[in-house]
Design a protein around this motif. Structure first.
Motif, PDB file in Angstrom:
ATOM      1  N   ARG A   9      -3.214  14.790 -38.185  1.00  0.00           N
ATOM      2  CA  ARG A   9      -3.477  15.736 -39.269  1.00  0.00           C
ATOM      3  C   ARG A   9      -2.508  16.906 -39.169  1.00  0.00           C
ATOM      4  O   ARG A   9      -2.017  17.232 -38.094  1.00  0.00           O
ATOM      5  CB  ARG A   9      -4.907  16.276 -39.178  1.00  0.00           C
ATOM      6  N   LEU A  25     -10.717  20.862 -31.650  1.00  0.00           N
ATOM      7  CA  LEU A  25     -10.042  21.268 -32.878  1.00  0.00           C
ATOM      8  C   LEU A  25     -11.043  21.427 -34.011  1.00  0.00           C
ATOM      9  O   LEU A  25     -11.909  20.564 -34.222  1.00  0.00           O
ATOM     10  CB  LEU A  25      -9.005  20.206 -33.256  1.00  0.00           C
ATOM     11  N   ARG A  26     -10.881  22.522 -34.696  1.00  0.00           N
ATOM     12  CA  ARG A  26     -11.623  22.735 -35.928  1.00  0.00           C
ATOM     13  C   ARG A  26     -10.601  22.796 -37.045  1.00  0.00           C
ATOM     14  O   ARG A  26      -9.642  23.565 -36.957  1.00  0.00           O
ATOM     15  CB  ARG A  26     -12.433  24.026 -35.869  1.00  0.00           C
ATOM     16  N   MET A  27     -10.784  22.032 -38.106  1.00  0.00           N
ATOM     17  CA  MET A  27      -9.739  21.853 -39.101  1.00  0.00           C
ATOM     18  C   MET A  27      -9.621  23.007 -40.083  1.00  0.00           C
ATOM     19  O   MET A  27      -8.609  23.135 -40.751  1.00  0.00           O
ATOM     20  CB  MET A  27      -9.915  20.543 -39.846  1.00  0.00           C
ATOM     21  N   ASN A  28     -10.624  23.836 -40.199  1.00  0.00           N
ATOM     22  CA  ASN A  28     -10.521  25.001 -41.081  1.00  0.00           C
ATOM     23  C   ASN A  28     -11.034  26.221 -40.330  1.00  0.00           C
ATOM     24  O   ASN A  28     -11.971  26.143 -39.554  1.00  0.00           O
ATOM     25  CB  ASN A  28     -11.299  24.778 -42.369  1.00  0.00           C
ATOM     26  N   VAL A  75      -7.937  11.955 -36.418  1.00  0.00           N
ATOM     27  CA  VAL A  75      -7.315  12.945 -35.553  1.00  0.00           C
ATOM     28  C   VAL A  75      -7.548  12.550 -34.102  1.00  0.00           C
ATOM     29  O   VAL A  75      -8.645  12.196 -33.720  1.00  0.00           O
ATOM     30  CB  VAL A  75      -7.900  14.343 -35.811  1.00  0.00           C
ATOM     31  N   TYR A  87     -16.713  22.731 -33.546  1.00  0.00           N
ATOM     32  CA  TYR A  87     -15.442  22.028 -33.494  1.00  0.00           C
ATOM     33  C   TYR A  87     -15.623  20.583 -33.946  1.00  0.00           C
ATOM     34  O   TYR A  87     -16.621  19.940 -33.654  1.00  0.00           O
ATOM     35  CB  TYR A  87     -14.856  22.087 -32.089  1.00  0.00           C
ATOM     36  N   HIS A  88     -14.613  20.084 -34.668  1.00  0.00           N
ATOM     37  CA  HIS A  88     -14.729  18.762 -35.272  1.00  0.00           C
ATOM     38  C   HIS A  88     -14.236  17.637 -34.369  1.00  0.00           C
ATOM     39  O   HIS A  88     -14.770  16.520 -34.419  1.00  0.00           O
ATOM     40  CB  HIS A  88     -13.906  18.723 -36.573  1.00  0.00           C
ATOM     41  N   TYR A  89     -13.208  17.900 -33.598  1.00  0.00           N
ATOM     42  CA  TYR A  89     -12.585  16.841 -32.807  1.00  0.00           C
ATOM     43  C   TYR A  89     -12.402  17.310 -31.374  1.00  0.00           C
ATOM     44  O   TYR A  89     -12.109  18.489 -31.131  1.00  0.00           O
ATOM     45  CB  TYR A  89     -11.220  16.460 -33.400  1.00  0.00           C
ATOM     46  N   ALA A 111      -6.009  25.312 -38.831  1.00  0.00           N
ATOM     47  CA  ALA A 111      -6.918  24.898 -37.764  1.00  0.00           C
ATOM     48  C   ALA A 111      -7.130  25.981 -36.720  1.00  0.00           C
ATOM     49  O   ALA A 111      -6.345  26.915 -36.583  1.00  0.00           O
ATOM     50  CB  ALA A 111      -6.367  23.641 -37.091  1.00  0.00           C
ATOM     51  N   LEU A 162      -2.012  20.907 -39.176  1.00  0.00           N
ATOM     52  CA  LEU A 162      -2.859  21.876 -38.493  1.00  0.00           C
ATOM     53  C   LEU A 162      -2.745  23.280 -39.055  1.00  0.00           C
ATOM     54  O   LEU A 162      -3.075  24.240 -38.371  1.00  0.00           O
ATOM     55  CB  LEU A 162      -2.508  21.886 -37.003  1.00  0.00           C
TER      56      LEU A 162
END
Length: 126
Positions: free
Chosen positions: A26, A97-100, A1, A113-115, A31, A28
């Motif tokens: 990805r 960004l958080r994917m879930n 991502v 946050y993941h990204y 997200a 979204l």
């Protein structure tokens, strides 16, 4: 991502800017998208967040009434419209960004946050 933030710049107090965050790599659908900022010598702080699917939003007190977070699903791009800018808004601004989805109370916490995008600099002169 990958997240690509842009739109920062130098603006006078009272002016406006619109930041963009283009997201690739990805889907979204589930997200959460957040904007954070970090001023020199200060910790990273929450600005606003958005549920990508439903569009509900959350703002820091400092942003309420002046900033608007939004997204264009077709373009996979999020925005932060900033009006009535103040010198205290001067900072590097990051999209994340958080994917879930996560409980709303956690959205202001950057560690969830993941990204992250690379940051775009906003300078507001008095």
């Amino acid at each position: 991502v990958q997240l690509q933030a842009c739109g920062g710049g130098l603006v006078q107090a009272g002016g406006c800017l619109r930041l963009s965050c283009a997201i690739s790599g990805r889907t979204l659908s589930n997200a959460d998208l957040g904007w954070f900022r970090q001023a020199p010598g200060k910790e990273r702080e929450f600005v606003a967040a958005l549920r990508w699917s439903g569009g509900s939003t959350l703002y820091a007190d400092s942003a309420k009434g002046r900033f608007t977070i939004s997204r264009d699903k077709a373009k996979n791009t999020a925005y932060l419209q900033m009006n009535s800018l103040k010198p205290d808004d001067t900072a590097d601004y990051y999209c994340a960004l958080r994917m879930n989805r996560i409980a709303q109370s956690y959205l202001p916490m950057h560690r969830y946050y993941h990204y992250w995008g690379q940051g775009t600099e906003v300078t507001v002169s008095s």
